[in-house]
Write a protein that holds these residues in place. Structure first.
Motif, PDB file in Angstrom:
ATOM      1  N   VAL A 140       0.883  -1.137   0.102  1.00 27.16           N
ATOM      2  CA  VAL A 140      -0.081   0.071   0.011  1.00 27.16           C
ATOM      3  C   VAL A 140       1.030   1.251   0.005  1.00 27.16           C
ATOM      4  CG1 VAL A 140      -1.511   1.347   1.393  1.00 27.16           C
ATOM      5  CG2 VAL A 140      -1.918  -1.081   1.436  1.00 27.16           C
ATOM      6  N   ASN A 141       1.934   1.119   0.987  1.00 32.20           N
ATOM      7  CA  ASN A 141       2.867   2.364   1.008  1.00 32.20           C
ATOM      8  C   ASN A 141       3.498   2.757  -0.129  1.00 32.20           C
ATOM      9  OD1 ASN A 141       4.090   4.201   2.717  1.00 32.20           O
ATOM     10  ND2 ASN A 141       5.796   3.249   2.632  1.00 32.20           N
ATOM     11  N   PHE A 142       4.050   1.448  -0.949  1.00 28.76           N
ATOM     12  CA  PHE A 142       4.903   1.605  -1.890  1.00 28.76           C
ATOM     13  C   PHE A 142       4.271   2.174  -3.129  1.00 28.76           C
ATOM     14  CE2 PHE A 142       7.125  -0.357  -5.801  1.00 28.76           C
ATOM     15  CZ  PHE A 142       8.519   0.403  -5.551  1.00 28.76           C
ATOM     16  N   ALA A 143       2.777   1.837  -3.362  1.00 27.52           N
ATOM     17  CA  ALA A 143       1.920   2.157  -4.654  1.00 27.52           C
ATOM     18  C   ALA A 143       1.654   3.758  -4.195  1.00 27.52           C
ATOM     19  CB  ALA A 143       0.926   1.349  -4.486  1.00 27.52           C
ATOM     20  N   ALA A 144       1.178   3.874  -2.932  1.00 33.65           N
ATOM     21  CA  ALA A 144       0.601   5.039  -2.586  1.00 33.65           C
ATOM     22  C   ALA A 144       1.724   6.293  -2.563  1.00 33.65           C
ATOM     23  CB  ALA A 144      -0.094   5.403  -1.196  1.00 33.65           C
ATOM     24  N   THR A 145       2.937   5.923  -2.673  1.00 38.83           N
ATOM     25  CA  THR A 145       4.136   7.054  -2.737  1.00 38.83           C
ATOM     26  C   THR A 145       4.637   7.058  -4.115  1.00 38.83           C
ATOM     27  OG1 THR A 145       5.779   5.593  -1.821  1.00 38.83           O
ATOM     28  CG2 THR A 145       4.660   6.745  -0.506  1.00 38.83           C
TER      29      THR A 145
END
Ligand code: APR
Length: 219
Positions: free
Chosen positions: A118-123
Motif C-alpha cells: 500500500v505504502n509503495f504504491a501510494a508514494t
C-alpha cells in the motif's frame, strides 16, 4: 548529524506489530508504526511493480538505479524472503512453524507485504511500470498483491501512467490483448493512462547479465 533511519526504533516498531499476538490475528494496520518509522526518498518515474516475475525483476533491478522495486527499498530489502510470527502472550519471535501465506489472511508476513505494498504504491509518482509474466495464460490476477492492493492505491494526482511490461519468451502466445488486462484497466483509476508493451525475455536476460546497460535499452 541526526540519523535519518534509526535501526533500534525501526526494530521496535516491527516487533510491536506481531509479538504477543495470535499469528492469524495481525492485520496490515499493525505495521503502521513500522512504515512510519522509515524515511525513504522516492524518485518519480522509477517505481516498478511486478507479479509472478519475482526472480527476473529482482535480478534486473539489482544495481540499476533507474528502477526501484519494493524489494529494493529499506523495508522490502530487509524482510524479503523471511518468515516470522509470535504467539498469544509470548515475547518470542519464531521463524518456523508460522502460518503459510494462504493459511489465514491476517498472518504477520502477508499483512506486512500488504501494508508495505500500500505504502509503495501510494508514494509512487510519475510514470510507473509493472513487469508481468507473458508465459501465463492470464498474466494479471485481481487477487494478487499487485492487483488487489497496488493498482488500487496508485494516486491519480501523482501517477500519470502505468505501463505493463509483458515479459515474453519466443514460444509464448500471450499478448497485450489478453483478457486479463481488461480487469486491470477496470480497476485502474481512469485518470491514470494505461499502456502495455511486450518485452522479449532474451532482452531482459541480456540486461540482467550486464548491469551497465541502461534501463532505456532494456525495456
Ligand atoms: N501463496 C504463497 N505465497 C504468495 C501467494 C500465495 N497465494 N501470493 C503471494 N505470495 C508471496 C510469495 O512470496 C510470492 O513470491 O508473494 C510473492 C509475490 O506473489 P506474486 O503472486 O508473484 O505477485 P503479487 O502477489 O502481485 O505481489 C507482487 O507486491 O511485493 C509487492 O511491489 C511488489 O509489485 C509487487 C507485488
Amino acid at each position: 548529524m541526526a540519523r535519518e533511519n534509526d535501526c533500534e526504533i525501526i526494530w521496535k516498531a516491527f516487533e510491536q506489530a506481531y509479538v504477543g499476538r495470535d499469528p492469524c490475528d495481525v492485520p496490515p494496520q499493525a505495521y503502521d508504526p513500522l512504515i512510519n518509522s522509515v524515511k525513504q526518498h522516492v524518485v518519480c518515474n522509477t517505481m516498478m511493480f511486478w507479479s509472478k516475475t519475482k526472480d527476473t525483476v529482482k535480478a534486473f533491478a539489482d544495481n540499476r538505479e533507474c528502477l526501484v522495486i519494493l524489494e529494493g527499498t529499506l523495508l522490502g530489502f530487509v524482510f524479503d524472503e523471511l518468515t516470522w510470527c509470535s504467539k498469544n502472550e509470548s515475547k518470542e519471535t519464531f521463524t518456523t512453524d508460522c502460518p503459510s501465506w494462504s493459511h489465514c489472511e491476517n498472518n504477520p508476513v502477508r499483512s506486512f507485504w500488504n501494508r508495505a505494498s500500500v505504502n509503495f504504491a501510494a508514494t509512487s509518482c510519475g510514470n510507473v511500470s509493472a513487469m508481468l509474466n507473458g508465459s501465463l495464460e492470464a498474466p494479471f490476477s485481481s487477487t494478487s498483491v499487485f492487483g488487489s492492493v497496488e493498482v488500487k492505491n496508485l494516486d491519480p494526482s501523482k501517477v500519470n501512467s502505468l505501463t505493463v511490461l509483458l515479459v515474453t519468451k519466443e514460444t509464448d502466445l500471450t499478448t497485450c490483448d489478453n483478457p486479463s488486462f481488461h480487469a486491470l484497466q477496470n480497476i485502474l483509476d481512469t485518470k491514470i493512462a494505461y499502456k502495455c508493451r511486450k518485452v522479449p525475455y532474451s532482452k531482459v536476460e541480456g540486461c540482467i547479465s550486464d548491469p551497465e546497460i541502461p534501463c532505456s535499452d532494456c525495456l
